[in-house]
Design an enzyme around this catalytic site. Structure first.
Site, PDB file in Angstrom:
ATOM      1  N   TYR A  45     -29.387 -13.548 -21.776  1.00 53.61           N
ATOM      2  CA  TYR A  45     -30.856 -13.637 -21.922  1.00 53.61           C
ATOM      3  C   TYR A  45     -31.183 -14.056 -23.340  1.00 53.61           C
ATOM      4  O   TYR A  45     -30.643 -13.507 -24.297  1.00 53.61           O
ATOM      5  CB  TYR A  45     -31.511 -12.279 -21.638  1.00 53.61           C
ATOM      6  CG  TYR A  45     -32.436 -12.353 -20.452  1.00 53.61           C
ATOM      7  CD1 TYR A  45     -33.523 -13.238 -20.467  1.00 53.61           C
ATOM      8  CD2 TYR A  45     -32.221 -11.594 -19.306  1.00 53.61           C
ATOM      9  CE1 TYR A  45     -34.362 -13.355 -19.367  1.00 53.61           C
ATOM     10  CE2 TYR A  45     -33.057 -11.701 -18.205  1.00 53.61           C
ATOM     11  CZ  TYR A  45     -34.127 -12.588 -18.249  1.00 53.61           C
ATOM     12  OH  TYR A  45     -34.942 -12.706 -17.162  1.00 53.61           O
ATOM     13  N   GLU A  47     -34.754 -15.159 -24.406  1.00 55.35           N
ATOM     14  CA  GLU A  47     -36.182 -15.507 -24.524  1.00 55.35           C
ATOM     15  C   GLU A  47     -36.535 -15.727 -25.992  1.00 55.35           C
ATOM     16  O   GLU A  47     -36.100 -14.982 -26.871  1.00 55.35           O
ATOM     17  CB  GLU A  47     -37.049 -14.381 -23.954  1.00 55.35           C
ATOM     18  CG  GLU A  47     -37.085 -14.410 -22.436  1.00 55.35           C
ATOM     19  CD  GLU A  47     -37.865 -13.244 -21.855  1.00 55.35           C
ATOM     20  OE1 GLU A  47     -38.000 -12.220 -22.543  1.00 55.35           O
ATOM     21  OE2 GLU A  47     -38.331 -13.375 -20.713  1.00 55.35           O
ATOM     22  N   ASP A 196     -44.616 -39.791 -19.769  1.00 55.66           N
ATOM     23  CA  ASP A 196     -43.636 -39.107 -18.922  1.00 55.66           C
ATOM     24  C   ASP A 196     -42.566 -40.136 -18.574  1.00 55.66           C
ATOM     25  O   ASP A 196     -42.726 -40.940 -17.662  1.00 55.66           O
ATOM     26  CB  ASP A 196     -44.311 -38.562 -17.666  1.00 55.66           C
ATOM     27  CG  ASP A 196     -43.309 -37.920 -16.711  1.00 55.66           C
ATOM     28  OD1 ASP A 196     -42.095 -37.957 -17.013  1.00 55.66           O
ATOM     29  OD2 ASP A 196     -43.734 -37.402 -15.665  1.00 55.66           O
ATOM     30  N   THR A 223     -37.078 -35.813 -17.580  1.00 55.56           N
ATOM     31  CA  THR A 223     -36.014 -35.042 -16.954  1.00 55.56           C
ATOM     32  C   THR A 223     -34.753 -35.344 -17.749  1.00 55.56           C
ATOM     33  O   THR A 223     -34.705 -36.331 -18.483  1.00 55.56           O
ATOM     34  CB  THR A 223     -35.775 -35.484 -15.503  1.00 55.56           C
ATOM     35  OG1 THR A 223     -35.525 -36.892 -15.523  1.00 55.56           O
ATOM     36  CG2 THR A 223     -36.988 -35.209 -14.632  1.00 55.56           C
ATOM     37  N   ARG A 232     -29.445 -31.125 -14.370  1.00 52.60           N
ATOM     38  CA  ARG A 232     -30.802 -31.087 -13.811  1.00 52.60           C
ATOM     39  C   ARG A 232     -31.689 -30.233 -14.716  1.00 52.60           C
ATOM     40  O   ARG A 232     -31.417 -29.040 -14.917  1.00 52.60           O
ATOM     41  CB  ARG A 232     -30.695 -30.472 -12.411  1.00 52.60           C
ATOM     42  CG  ARG A 232     -31.842 -30.659 -11.487  1.00 52.60           C
ATOM     43  CD  ARG A 232     -31.380 -30.520 -10.043  1.00 52.60           C
ATOM     44  NE  ARG A 232     -30.650 -31.723  -9.671  1.00 52.60           N
ATOM     45  CZ  ARG A 232     -31.231 -32.889  -9.396  1.00 52.60           C
ATOM     46  NH1 ARG A 232     -32.546 -33.001  -9.382  1.00 52.60           N
ATOM     47  NH2 ARG A 232     -30.497 -33.944  -9.093  1.00 52.60           N
TER      48      ARG A 232
HETATM   49  C1  LIG Z   1     -38.629 -36.998 -11.493  1.00 54.02           C
HETATM   50  C2  LIG Z   1     -39.913 -36.992 -12.195  1.00 54.02           C
HETATM   51  C3  LIG Z   1     -40.545 -35.790 -12.557  1.00 54.02           C
HETATM   52  C4  LIG Z   1     -40.112 -34.441 -12.053  1.00 54.02           C
HETATM   53  O1  LIG Z   1     -38.908 -33.998 -12.377  1.00 54.02           O
HETATM   54  P1  LIG Z   1     -38.319 -32.693 -11.640  1.00 54.02           P
HETATM   55  O2  LIG Z   1     -37.154 -32.332 -12.496  1.00 54.02           O
HETATM   56  O3  LIG Z   1     -37.980 -33.114 -10.267  1.00 54.02           O
HETATM   57  O4  LIG Z   1     -39.381 -31.663 -11.658  1.00 54.02           O
HETATM   58  C5  LIG Z   1     -41.677 -35.857 -13.315  1.00 54.02           C
HETATM   59  N1  LIG Z   1     -42.204 -37.040 -13.671  1.00 54.02           N
HETATM   60  C6  LIG Z   1     -41.662 -38.210 -13.298  1.00 54.02           C
HETATM   61  C7  LIG Z   1     -42.295 -39.479 -13.724  1.00 54.02           C
HETATM   62  C8  LIG Z   1     -40.503 -38.217 -12.537  1.00 54.02           C
HETATM   63  O5  LIG Z   1     -39.986 -39.398 -12.149  1.00 54.02           O
END
Ligand SMILES: *Cc1c(COP(=O)(O)O)cnc(C)c1O
Length: 437
Positions: A45, A47, A196, A223, A232
């Protein structure tokens, strides 16, 4: 160990080895990344953040998380990195939570245009808290910047988001930055620019795609398991002043790194997954090597070769082709069947991808007109130009079968031909072993 779980894992190793992974959001991690993930760090742990934990015994974990942070910063030329988000979705939610108040407006690419569920789909928690507005793409498949600008000036969002899961162009980050500046001037409030880059982060790390942080964006989420080829998980990097995450700070853009740390923990998550963070650190070190640049360049080369081959065989591609690792094929306009039957038939021959709506699709994405595919995973296995031609040919043979059968249930009538293609795919796949198996 005779738990049946391990037998099933063996079956999954076989499935991955004998098929070709064309899902653009998947990849194969190295043996080292796997090893870090399977370590005793999962027992701990921790945090809080390095040097600022709520539990004892974190002297080793602190070193590991610090390595992950420093490597992530170096990869993306950032002031700050938070490596704790459990997923891309968590990373996005944390950024919204860091900057936006309930009811604030967020401007993002709409889902049908290629955006992600976490960018305002009504089924998400974020959409119940914030007011999402979506911009679209033009007929040629690029971001509709004029629409984006109009929506931004009309709605004065507190956050503008550039990110996507099915978009094949290179965004003009500088243009979005100038739009955000206009909104700031008009409204008198600061506008957070967030990218993103979950899909293309590996291309950015490999220096074959522009880095939004170099073009006026302050925050980038990602990600770590897609093109970055790590475990992951999620990642948030940013530009700004790095403060003490345990102390409250003013709601200002320059404080965004600290606001983000506080939004990840304790804002939206509990204890970090330090075994996963160790694997992220290992992957980031791999991503910093010159070979990774070569890998990133080969991803795009393979995607463009595959796009050209498919076009020659009569496949219509959204946006006419690709500038990154992604392809969106309109099988409905090309051959008259939908993406679902094609996904199913390709699965039967060991080519894995997913049905995907096109920006022009009306209504729900239940029977989308297209399929989405990409080259990160097969490039990791070492496939090149000759194999892209081979894959395009298999895809055409399967398309011919779908065009004749029209119904999923009628695919049974083509078992023999599908089995022949399956054998050919397996033979090629086995010649390119999956790393770590
Ligand atoms: C894959 C993806 C996510 C989400 O990722 P997870 O790990 O599946 O939650 C968010 N934004 C975009 C643009 C993605 O392609």
């Amino acid at each position: 160990m005779n738990d049946e779980v391990f037998e099933i894992i063996k079956q999954e190793e076989k499935r991955q080895s004998e098929g070709l992974e064309l899902i653009p959001s998947e990849n194969y991690v190295s043996a080292n990344v796997l090893q870090a993930m399977g370590s005793v760090l999962t027992n701990k742990y921790s945090e809080g953040y390095p040097g600022k934990r709520y539990y004892g015994g974190n002297e080793n974990v602190d070193q590991i998380e610090t390595l992950a942070i420093e490597r992530a910063k170096q990869l993306f030329n950032a002031d700050h990195a938070n490596v704790q988000p459990h997923s891309g979705a968590n990373a996005n939610e944390a950024v919204y939570f860091a900057w936006c108040k309930p009811g604030d407006t967020i401007l993002a690419m709409s889902l049908p245009a290629g955006g992600h569920l976490t960018h305002g789909s009504p089924v998400t928690r974020s959409a119940k808290i914030y007011n999402f507005i979506g911009y679209g793409v033009t007929a040629s498949g690029d971001i509709d910047y004029d629409e984006l600008e109009k929506l931004a000036l009309d709605n004065e969002p507190s956050l503008i988001l550039v990110g996507y899961s099915a978009f094949m162009k290179i965004p003009d980050f500088g243009r979005v930055k100038s739009i955000a500046d206009k909104v700031s001037q008009q409204s008198g409030h600061e506008v957070l620019l967030m990218a993103d880059m979950a899909h293309v982060a590996g291309l950015i790390a490999g220096k074959v795609h522009p880095n939004p942080l170099d073009h006026g964006f302050q925050v980038m989420t990602s990600t770590t398991h897609k093109t970055l080829r790590g475990p992951r998980g999620g990642l948030i990097i940013s530009k700004g002043k790095v403060g003490n995450p345990l102390k409250k700070c003013e709601h200002k853009l320059e404080n965004i790194p600290t606001l983000i740390d506080r939004a990840v923990f304790p804002g939206t998550q509990g204890g970090p997954l330090e075994h996963i963070i160790a694997a992220k650190a290992v992957a980031f070190q791999e991503d910093l090597q010159p070979e990774f640049r070569d890998y990133a360049a080969r991803i795009i080369k393979n995607a463009q070769t595959l796009a050209n081959e498919l076009r020659d065989l009569g496949f219509e591609l959204q946006g006419g082709g690709t500038d990154n690792h992604l392809l969106l094929v309109n099988v409905k306009s090309s051959f008259g069947f939908d993406g679902k039957i094609y996904e199913k038939a390709l699965d039967l021959v060991g080519l894995t991808l997913n049905a995907n709506a096109l920006p022009t699709d009306k209504g729900g994405a239940f029977r989308p007109s297209g399929v989405r595919l990409g080259t990160p995973a097969i490039t990791t296995r070492g496939l090149g130009e000759a194999e892209m031609k081979q894959i395009a040919n298999w895809m055409k043979r399967v398309a011919d079968i779908c065009a004749e059968s029209q119904e999923e249930s009628a695919l049974d009538n083509y078992n023999e031909e599908l089995a022949t293609i399956r054998d050919e795919v397996r033979e090629l796949a086995l010649a390119f072993p999956v790393p770590g198996i």
